[in-house]
Write an enzyme that holds these catalytic residues in place. Sequence first.
Site, PDB file in Angstrom:
ATOM      1  N   ASN A  82      50.621  -2.014 -45.112  1.00 37.21           N
ATOM      2  CA  ASN A  82      51.842  -2.023 -44.295  1.00 37.21           C
ATOM      3  C   ASN A  82      51.858  -3.111 -43.229  1.00 37.21           C
ATOM      4  OD1 ASN A  82      49.652  -0.360 -43.403  1.00 37.21           O
ATOM      5  ND2 ASN A  82      50.955   0.413 -41.765  1.00 37.21           N
ATOM      6  N   CYS A 117      49.044  -1.787 -25.202  1.00 37.67           N
ATOM      7  CA  CYS A 117      48.532  -2.124 -23.873  1.00 37.67           C
ATOM      8  C   CYS A 117      47.864  -0.898 -23.269  1.00 37.67           C
ATOM      9  CB  CYS A 117      49.714  -2.537 -23.005  1.00 37.67           C
ATOM     10  SG  CYS A 117      49.235  -3.110 -21.396  1.00 37.67           S
ATOM     11  N   THR A 172      52.177  11.261 -45.648  1.00 38.34           N
ATOM     12  CA  THR A 172      50.996  11.896 -45.050  1.00 38.34           C
ATOM     13  C   THR A 172      50.638  13.185 -45.787  1.00 38.34           C
ATOM     14  OG1 THR A 172      51.410  10.909 -42.899  1.00 38.34           O
ATOM     15  CG2 THR A 172      50.082  12.905 -42.919  1.00 38.34           C
TER      16      THR A 172
END
Lengths: 117, 389
Positions: free
Chosen positions: B150, B330, B71
């Site tokens: 990825n 979820c 990052t």
Amino acid sequence: MYNSIIVDYFSKPRHSGDVIDANRELKIGNSVCGDTIFMKIKVTDGRVVNAKYKAYGCATSLATADIFADYIIGKSLAEIAQLLAHEIDSMLGELEPPQMHCLNILHDLFEQILSEA
Amino acid sequence: MLGKYFDYNATTPLREEVASILIDNLLLFGNPSSSHSFGQFAKEKIEEGRSQVAALINADSSEILFTSGGTESINTALKGFFFACDKRPFHIITSKIEHSATLELCHYLASLGAEITYLPVDANGFIAIEDLVNAIHEHTALISIMYANNEIGTIQPIKEMAKAIKQINRDIFFHVDAVQALGKIPINVQDLEVDALSLAAHKIYGPKGTGALYLKKGNQQLVQLLHGGGQENGLRGGTENLLGIIGFGQACALATEELLQHKNNTVALRNYFLEKIKHAIEQIEMNSPEIEGDVLQNTFNISFTNIRAEALSVLLSQVYGIAVSIGSACSAEKAELSHVLLALGLSEERIKSSIRISFGLYTDYKDVDYLVDSLKEAVTRLRSILPVG
């Protein structure tokens, strides 16, 4: 991420399946996340003698169906009606924000079983 | 334990050989910026690590800048170039399947006035070079593309992209996020002609908290993210992560030695797994490309029809001790679906039923057997309770 109550009921479900001689049926469908529960219940003389479910959804919603069935079996509808909202809330243990919708599912199941009584 | 770990694209375990080097150097404390012997010894260790990282991608040591991870490397390259470049308007081209580090950063740069083009991908996750070329215009200053994805493993044709970009405008800064590709496929920066390449140690069995940015010679005019003591050639202030760099170097040295052997082993394991799972479980759909060439051979993205992947992953974890990852979270309010799988054009249902399996150095045939057997049991169980009607 998943509390021990949810892990226990989801990993070792007690009440999935079908009740051939059911005389009650509860249905849950969440249009957003797709969680679906079909619960069949046998009530004799105002008492739940059997409850089983078929379900599709996340781990917490499947555990919720099992926890609900586990609670109502053996209880009279009158006893179930005595339950207070916070007692229902505590049945699922501590939930993370994405799992909170399962509390609505659980309350819905209780409302349905009592409204059909 | 490691035999049940199938999430190597998320992170890798520390290799024993790397751990051993870290332990050997645990008490090394000299500040590499100090001129006394303690400092100089630490400095030597850092330069050794730098050469080891450089060797894995065929770069010169002077082209390697150490950071805290992928990052930070991406931020250093993209923000650093944006702030260093006085070209305005400033146009950036990237793709819809980049890591969130790149996507979030592009959103931020857009808020500062940059124009961003997000290139689409085909059903296998490939960017068409024609689309890339067509997106370039007079204000295009920066292009950032992921080498290997990825989630689905697609490997982009970086060399051809670089050639096409530079033919149009040599001044366009071409950054490649190679975090997932490093150690899995050969990377040769001399051949690729890219300007910058981001790398991370923890994806190749090194320690977390260490990464690197390859910056091609002559391209080192970036504005630094961290102002400070002038470390890393003035491009990153802050005392170096000595142990992290030593570990990263050792992980790269091992990868340089073993890359081809590891790649061949992975191809064999992939074929074994694919054949086995297709026989064992019905109604599955492969979301990762089923090709031999330009795809990471360790990566599988699979949808299991009528199964919620979240439930499947919890079952695999709690009952079988297996670690995989999923493409959707979820949520009651909204479905949080993988942006990569959405870019492939997959339906919400298919994405919700997808899991990612990624193999690594410690995966062997009996682990694959256990994985397939467990998947079969778990999928059968979840399908057996599906409501009908």
